[in-house]
Design an enzyme around this catalytic site. Structure first.
Site, PDB file in Angstrom:
ATOM      1  N   GLY A   1       0.831  -1.216   0.000  1.00 52.06           N
ATOM      2  CA  GLY A   1       0.000   0.000   0.000  1.00 52.06           C
ATOM      3  C   GLY A   1       0.856   1.253   0.000  1.00 52.06           C
TER       4      GLY A   1
ATOM      5  CG  ASP B   1       3.484  -7.248   7.243  1.00 49.76           C
ATOM      6  OD1 ASP B   1       2.936  -6.767   6.219  1.00 49.76           O
ATOM      7  OD2 ASP B   1       2.860  -7.842   8.134  1.00 49.76           O
TER       8      ASP B   1
ATOM      9  CD  GLU C   1      -8.565  -2.039   7.512  1.00 54.70           C
ATOM     10  OE1 GLU C   1      -9.340  -2.038   6.561  1.00 54.70           O
ATOM     11  OE2 GLU C   1      -7.324  -1.932   7.376  1.00 54.70           O
TER      12      GLU C   1
ATOM     13  NE  ARG D   1      -2.290  -4.402  -0.984  1.00 60.10           N
ATOM     14  CZ  ARG D   1      -1.742  -3.787   0.070  1.00 60.10           C
ATOM     15  NH1 ARG D   1      -0.603  -4.222   0.568  1.00 60.10           N
ATOM     16  NH2 ARG D   1      -2.341  -2.753   0.625  1.00 60.10           N
TER      17      ARG D   1
ATOM     18  CB  THR E   1       2.593   0.517   6.153  1.00 65.11           C
ATOM     19  OG1 THR E   1       1.232   0.270   6.551  1.00 65.11           O
ATOM     20  CG2 THR E   1       3.487   0.181   7.327  1.00 65.11           C
TER      21      THR E   1
ATOM     22  CB  ALA F   1      16.072  10.788   1.299  1.00 61.72           C
TER      23      ALA F   1
ATOM     24  CD  GLN G   1      -8.901   5.628   6.870  1.00 60.71           C
ATOM     25  OE1 GLN G   1      -8.571   5.401   8.028  1.00 60.71           O
ATOM     26  NE2 GLN G   1      -9.643   4.777   6.186  1.00 60.71           N
TER      27      GLN G   1
ATOM     28  CG  MET H   1      -7.918   1.859   5.775  1.00 63.14           C
ATOM     29  SD  MET H   1      -6.840   2.254   4.378  1.00 63.14           S
ATOM     30  CE  MET H   1      -7.876   1.744   3.023  1.00 63.14           C
TER      31      MET H   1
ATOM     32  NE  ARG I   1      -2.423  -5.025   5.796  1.00 65.64           N
ATOM     33  CZ  ARG I   1      -2.851  -5.339   4.578  1.00 65.64           C
ATOM     34  NH1 ARG I   1      -3.561  -6.419   4.403  1.00 65.64           N
ATOM     35  NH2 ARG I   1      -2.555  -4.602   3.542  1.00 65.64           N
TER      36      ARG I   1
ATOM     37  CG  ASP J   1       1.394  -2.931  10.425  1.00 58.71           C
ATOM     38  OD1 ASP J   1       2.295  -2.287   9.863  1.00 58.71           O
ATOM     39  OD2 ASP J   1       0.636  -3.699   9.815  1.00 58.71           O
TER      40      ASP J   1
ATOM     41  CG  ASP K   1      -1.762  -0.545   8.087  1.00 60.41           C
ATOM     42  OD1 ASP K   1      -2.630   0.309   7.842  1.00 60.41           O
ATOM     43  OD2 ASP K   1      -1.604  -1.568   7.394  1.00 60.41           O
TER      44      ASP K   1
HETATM   45  O1  F6P Z   1      -1.597  -1.509   4.744  1.00 60.28           O
HETATM   46  C1  F6P Z   1      -2.203  -0.316   4.401  1.00 60.28           C
HETATM   47  C2  F6P Z   1      -3.675  -0.502   4.138  1.00 60.28           C
HETATM   48  O2  F6P Z   1      -4.222   0.738   3.780  1.00 60.28           O
HETATM   49  C3  F6P Z   1      -4.471  -1.130   5.294  1.00 60.28           C
HETATM   50  O3  F6P Z   1      -4.776  -0.199   6.303  1.00 60.28           O
HETATM   51  C4  F6P Z   1      -5.665  -1.675   4.574  1.00 60.28           C
HETATM   52  O4  F6P Z   1      -6.218  -2.763   5.270  1.00 60.28           O
HETATM   53  C5  F6P Z   1      -5.083  -2.128   3.251  1.00 60.28           C
HETATM   54  O5  F6P Z   1      -3.871  -1.404   3.070  1.00 60.28           O
HETATM   55  C6  F6P Z   1      -5.967  -1.927   2.056  1.00 60.28           C
HETATM   56  O6  F6P Z   1      -5.323  -2.468   0.950  1.00 60.28           O
HETATM   57  P1  F6P Z   1      -5.774  -2.235  -0.559  1.00 60.28           P
HETATM   58  O7  F6P Z   1      -5.478  -0.800  -0.914  1.00 60.28           O
HETATM   59  O8  F6P Z   1      -4.952  -3.190  -1.345  1.00 60.28           O
HETATM   60  O9  F6P Z   1      -7.236  -2.509  -0.594  1.00 60.28           O
END
Ligand code: F6P
Length: 323
Positions: A11, A103, A223, A72, A126, A22, A255, A170, A172, A130, A128
């Site tokens: 993402g 990750d 989510e 992805r 990311t 940079a 977001q 969002m 994840r 995380d 997230d």
């Molecule tokens: O990892 C970032 C993120 O925005 C998560 O918060 C969300 O669950 C996911 O990617 C959504 O992925 P996509 O844009 O592939 O639907």
């Protein structure tokens, strides 16, 4: 190291462009050539690789998204995909990588680097927040600010109509955005995966609010919350608590967009700069992170170990008391 390639994967996140800039300018400064791989691992497989100059990263710091595009990529998980990617890197004279992503990106980088012995440094990009080994990931601050701005606007209409809003954000499997945005917007309740909130407890909180004559209420639902998203939570609450007119808003991909905050721009610069310097020192298979405002490296294996997300109890207690 003669030529470093940089790419973004997974993402997109605000601040990625600052990081790309940079990486390019630091590598050029230290006498390396730089390539940009478009669409992450997919571009590696498709040989979608372009030379980067100082000029190719001009005026990108303020842009959301990633100028290198992202994807992805499932093919990279196969031995054939990896081999194609490696052949293309060799074809382009690339002998080291900076990977910016989450990750999934790190898992691919760790495996690839292990098999083909190509040095790689990863940057946590990311929204997230995380990833183990960095207090903050690139994009988290901007995304949280975007969420807060949206909730403030919803609060205006919620208050005008005496409504209860369930707002899904969002993150994840992580509730970092939910928790920070919930605190900063004065949300009445925050539902997140790190804490199992039973619907009955949420209803109790809302009833207390109603008893205190709160005319509107905002509930943030991460989510990844175990109750199954904002629509489900709203439906379950409504079955027994029908005091307010109820609405649901899913904030979704807005977001992820927007111009990065100063924090994310500076973090992107620091991480990109540190990633190249680490490669030039001979480091590999590490993640650049920010810990206590210092740039630190973490082994990718360690960063990828299934660390339990720690609930920031103090923040949650504070959020509950202040709401
Ligand atoms: O990892 C970032 C993120 O925005 C998560 O918060 C969300 O669950 C996911 O990617 C959504 O992925 P996509 O844009 O592939 O639907």
């Amino acid at each position: 190291i003669k030529k470093i390639a940089v790419f973004t994967s997974g993402g997109d996140a605000p601040g990625m462009n600052a990081c790309i800039r940079a990486v390019v300018r630091t590598a050029l400064h230290f006498g390396c050539e730089v390539a940009g791989i478009k669409q992450g691992y997919q571009g590696m497989i498709d040989n979608n690789i372009t030379e980067m100059s100082r000029h190719s990263v001009s005026n990108i710091m303020q842009l959301g998204g990633t100028i290198l595009k992202t994807a992805r990529c499932l093919d990279f998980r196969t031995p054939e995909g990896m081999q194609k990617a490696y052949d293309n890197l060799k074809l382009n004279g690339i002998d080291a990588l900076v990977a910016i992503g989450g990750d999934g990106t790190f898992t691919g980088a760790e495996r690839f680097s292990g098999i083909y012995n190509i040095p790689v440094i990863c940057v946590p990009g990311t929204i997230d927040n995380d990833l183990y080994g960095s207090d903050f990931t690139l994009g988290f601050d901007t995304a949280t600010n975007t969420v807060i701005e949206a909730i403030d606007k919803i609060r205006d209409t919620a208050e005008s109509h005496d409504r209860l809003f369930f707002i899904e954000v969002m993150g994840r499997d992580a509730g970092c955005i939910a928790l920070r945005a919930g605190i900063a917007s004065g949300a009445e309740a925050i539902m997140m995966p790190e804490k199992d909130t039973a619907i009955i407890d949420l209803i109790k909180t809302l009833e207390e609010g109603a008893a205190q004559k709160k005319s509107s209420s905002i509930v943030i639902v991460a989510e990844g919350d175990k109750n199954g998203g904002a629509f489900n939570v709203a439906k379950k609450v409504k079955e027994t608590f029908d005091f307010y007119d109820t609405k649901v808003t899913i904030l979704g991909h807005l977001q992820r967009g927007g111009s990065p905050s100063s924090f994310d721009r500076i973090l992107g610069c620091r991480m990109g700069f540190a990633a190249v310097k680490a490669l030039l020192r001979g480091e590999t298979r590490k993640m650049v992170g920010l810990r206590s405002n210092e740039i630190k490296l973490t082994d990718l294996k360690e960063a990828l170990t299934d660390h339990e997300f720690k609930l920031e109890e103090d923040l949650l207690e504070m959020a509950t008391i202040l709401a």
